[in-house]
Design a protein around this motif. Structure first.
Motif, mmCIF file in Angstrom:
data_model
loop_
_atom_site.group_PDB
_atom_site.id
_atom_site.type_symbol
_atom_site.label_atom_id
_atom_site.label_comp_id
_atom_site.label_asym_id
_atom_site.label_seq_id
_atom_site.Cartn_x
_atom_site.Cartn_y
_atom_site.Cartn_z
ATOM 1 N N LEU A 198 -8.594 -0.380 3.782
ATOM 2 C CA LEU A 198 -8.979 -0.650 2.402
ATOM 3 C C LEU A 198 -10.015 0.362 1.916
ATOM 4 O O LEU A 198 -10.688 1.027 2.718
ATOM 5 C CB LEU A 198 -9.542 -2.063 2.280
ATOM 6 C CG LEU A 198 -8.551 -3.206 2.550
ATOM 7 C CD1 LEU A 198 -9.264 -4.535 2.538
ATOM 8 C CD2 LEU A 198 -7.427 -3.200 1.509
ATOM 9 N N SER A 199 -10.159 0.462 0.623
ATOM 10 C CA SER A 199 -11.108 1.387 0.033
ATOM 11 C C SER A 199 -12.526 1.138 0.544
ATOM 12 O O SER A 199 -12.963 -0.013 0.670
ATOM 13 C CB SER A 199 -11.092 1.252 -1.495
ATOM 14 O OG SER A 199 -12.164 1.962 -2.077
ATOM 15 N N ALA A 200 -13.233 2.226 0.839
ATOM 16 C CA ALA A 200 -14.609 2.114 1.323
ATOM 17 C C ALA A 200 -15.531 1.531 0.262
ATOM 18 O O ALA A 200 -16.657 1.107 0.572
ATOM 19 C CB ALA A 200 -15.108 3.495 1.753
ATOM 20 N N GLY A 260 -1.452 1.772 -0.566
ATOM 21 C CA GLY A 260 -2.733 1.428 -1.169
ATOM 22 C C GLY A 260 -2.736 0.130 -1.944
ATOM 23 O O GLY A 260 -3.757 -0.233 -2.545
ATOM 24 N N ARG A 261 -1.624 -0.582 -1.926
ATOM 25 C CA ARG A 261 -1.538 -1.838 -2.670
ATOM 26 C C ARG A 261 -1.459 -3.021 -1.704
ATOM 27 O O ARG A 261 -0.732 -2.980 -0.707
ATOM 28 C CB ARG A 261 -0.292 -1.842 -3.574
ATOM 29 C CG ARG A 261 -0.311 -0.761 -4.635
ATOM 30 C CD ARG A 261 0.999 -0.710 -5.400
ATOM 31 N NE ARG A 261 1.234 -1.922 -6.187
ATOM 32 C CZ ARG A 261 0.737 -2.133 -7.409
ATOM 33 N NH1 ARG A 261 -0.012 -1.205 -7.981
ATOM 34 N NH2 ARG A 261 1.005 -3.240 -8.063
ATOM 35 N N LEU A 262 -2.220 -4.068 -2.008
ATOM 36 C CA LEU A 262 -2.149 -5.304 -1.235
ATOM 37 C C LEU A 262 -0.839 -6.009 -1.557
ATOM 38 O O LEU A 262 -0.466 -6.139 -2.730
ATOM 39 C CB LEU A 262 -3.328 -6.220 -1.577
ATOM 40 C CG LEU A 262 -4.713 -5.715 -1.157
ATOM 41 C CD1 LEU A 262 -5.793 -6.597 -1.765
ATOM 42 C CD2 LEU A 262 -4.836 -5.696 0.359
ATOM 43 N N VAL A 263 -0.149 -6.468 -0.524
ATOM 44 C CA VAL A 263 1.151 -7.110 -0.698
ATOM 45 C C VAL A 263 1.035 -8.577 -0.287
ATOM 46 O O VAL A 263 0.557 -8.895 0.805
ATOM 47 C CB VAL A 263 2.235 -6.413 0.150
ATOM 48 C CG1 VAL A 263 3.581 -7.111 -0.041
ATOM 49 C CG2 VAL A 263 2.329 -4.942 -0.222
ATOM 50 N N PHE A 264 1.504 -9.454 -1.169
ATOM 51 C CA PHE A 264 1.402 -10.897 -0.933
ATOM 52 C C PHE A 264 2.793 -11.515 -0.856
ATOM 53 O O PHE A 264 3.738 -11.046 -1.496
ATOM 54 C CB PHE A 264 0.615 -11.578 -2.058
ATOM 55 C CG PHE A 264 -0.774 -11.033 -2.242
ATOM 56 C CD1 PHE A 264 -1.843 -11.578 -1.555
ATOM 57 C CD2 PHE A 264 -1.004 -9.953 -3.092
ATOM 58 C CE1 PHE A 264 -3.124 -11.071 -1.707
ATOM 59 C CE2 PHE A 264 -2.275 -9.433 -3.262
ATOM 60 C CZ PHE A 264 -3.344 -9.994 -2.562
ATOM 61 N N VAL A 317 -8.747 -2.161 -6.025
ATOM 62 C CA VAL A 317 -9.807 -1.526 -6.814
ATOM 63 C C VAL A 317 -9.493 -1.620 -8.300
ATOM 64 O O VAL A 317 -10.351 -1.969 -9.122
ATOM 65 C CB VAL A 317 -9.998 -0.058 -6.372
ATOM 66 C CG1 VAL A 317 -11.026 0.622 -7.275
ATOM 67 C CG2 VAL A 317 -10.444 0.007 -4.918
ATOM 68 N N GLN A 318 -8.254 -1.328 -8.656
ATOM 69 C CA GLN A 318 -7.866 -1.424 -10.057
ATOM 70 C C GLN A 318 -7.980 -2.850 -10.577
ATOM 71 O O GLN A 318 -8.229 -3.077 -11.766
ATOM 72 C CB GLN A 318 -6.442 -0.911 -10.243
ATOM 73 C CG GLN A 318 -6.288 0.593 -10.037
ATOM 74 C CD GLN A 318 -4.858 1.065 -10.214
ATOM 75 O OE1 GLN A 318 -3.949 0.277 -10.477
ATOM 76 N NE2 GLN A 318 -4.643 2.379 -10.057
#
Length: 438
Positions: free
Chosen positions: A146-148, A273-277, A332-333
């Motif tokens: 994940l992004s720092a 870079g995208r969380l997947v649910f 983040v977005q």
């Protein structure tokens, strides 16, 4: 300590399980010592958030010889009072605790045991492991990708909303800790994303009484694991979520959604870079509500069969329905600046050099392991649902202490089947929590 120090019994762990064990050993005049690597009540003191309180009523605090002494048996002690309750118990029973002494290795020493601590080595005829099963925070590997810019903590590190940066917070996990932390953040006005898993939920009050009171009457906390429909499999199941906060109430995730909390299905991973649910949010919410209403039905049957006068109450009906299936987004977005991983713990028995583990769980029968003179106490569902709680750990400790005393006095052990229960499960036919929610 002296390098040649020897004890008839060493208890490893000075939490409520180790202290209950000490009480029962003292009752049987068995000499022992307790090694506690931190302080008494360490996990209650350091791994709970500021607004934490018990989810079961105070009357269930039944450590042997030290039942809840306060004026609110149907209240829910906050964290500081829980710590005091345990500390007062240790003083009351004059427990022989050596705080700040970690055990680095446990191994065989002839017919007894070798206990290597940070202050030296002792030997013992018998050893009791009273260290629970929650040793290391469990965080999924995707956290590393994940992004720092996102602050990440485990639920055991969470204290209050103020420790997290401004912005939205994602809580991953909807067990007891996850739901209560999400509520804590939600009440503070934070934007909360909650990743919902398969944990069940329970009513707080139903038909005029706390559900825990009804379940106690039904013998649920005394139900032996071997009589549970899932048998040993129940040990891996999550506890029901509800809260004792502000006098106690239900936790209804659907109502939180109406109030602005964003609910997601299970977190599956990270792609580009995208969380997947997953698409299981509706399924998970429905399953939790089915458990809730199953408990209500079980209580209804008990009230009817016993002719108990109790006010009527409708079962739960969903107040909100999800409109999404599977989804993904850039954290983040989406404005997420912090994540609380309420994903539980793993057990670490690497310091126990004995062949008593299977799938990282100690083999035992009511706390008595295959290794002569080695015992475990304080584990969830060691024997009953109450085993890992204040309400049931004393019974387990008494049973094990009987066995320890028999061995230490070189008497023939009493067969398991002939041992008396301090509070026998009364086996109400047709009434058990598993059947209520199946």
């Amino acid at each position: 300590m002296r390098a040649t120090e020897h004890w008839p019994v060493v208890v490893i762990g000075g939490g409520q399980a180790g202290l209950a064990m000490s009480h029962e050993l003292k009752e049987r005049a068995v000499s022992h010592v307790i090694f506690e690597k931190n302080r008494i009540a360490h996990s209650w003191r350091t791994q709970r958030w500021d607004a934490f309180c018990l989810v079961t009523p105070n009357w269930q605090c039944r450590l042997p010889g030290h039942h809840y002494p306060g004026k609110e048996p149907h209240g829910f002690m906050p964290k500081d009072e829980i710590v005091s309750y345990i500390e007062d118990y240790a003083k009351k029973i004059d427990a022989p605790v050596r705080e700040g002494v970690a055990v680095k290795k446990l191994s065989r020493n002839g017919s007894g045991y070798r206990v290597e601590t940070q202050e030296g080595t002792v030997t013992a005829d018998q050893v009791v492991l009273a260290v629970s099963a929650y040793h290391k925070p469990k965080i999924p590997a995707l956290a590393n990708d994940l992004s720092a810019s996102i602050k990440q903590i485990h639920s055991s590190e969470y204290r209050n909303p103020g420790q997290l940066p401004e912005g939205a917070v994602m809580v991953v996990g909807s067990g007891q800790s996850g739901c209560q932390i999400a509520e804590d953040l939600h009440l503070a006005g934070r934007k909360v994303h909650l990743v919902v898993g398969s944990a069940p939920r329970c009513p707080r009050v139903y038909r005029g009484r706390d559900a825990v009171d009804w379940l106690d009457d039904l013998g649920q906390y005394d139900l032996p694991v071997d009589k549970h429909p899932l048998k040993d499999g129940v040990r891996g199941k999550a506890n029901h979520y509800l809260t004792g906060r502000d006098g106690g109430r239900d936790i209804d995730l659907r109502r939180f959604a109406l109030e602005g909390m964003i609910l997601h299905g299970r977190l599956l991973g990270l792609e580009d870079g995208r969380l997947v649910f997953g698409d299981d949010l509706t399924k998970n919410l429905d399953a939790a509500d089915a458990v809730y209403n199953g408990i209500c039905t079980m209580i209804d049957k008990h009230i009817e069969s016993q002719g108990i006068e109790a006010p009527g109450q409708a079962h739960y009906r969903p107040v909100w329905q999800p409109e999404i299936g599977a989804e993904s987004f850039d954290s983040v977005q989406a404005g997420i600046t912090s994540i609380v991983w309420a994903t539980g713990f793993t057990s670490d028995w690497s310091w126990v050099d004995l062949p008593v583990f299977e799938n990282n769980y100690p083999k035992h029968e009511r706390g008595i392991t295959p290794e002569p003179g080695l015992y475990v106490v304080g584990l969830p569902w060691l024997y009953t649902w109450g085993s890992g709680r204040f309400v049931g750990v004393g019974r387990d400790a008494a049973y094990i202490a009987d066995h320890v005393a028999d061995v230490s006095r070189e008497k023939t052990a009493v067969p398991v089947a002939s041992r008396k229960e301090t509070r026998p499960w009364h086996g109400l036919d047709g009434y058990n929590l598993a059947s209520a929610v199946a």
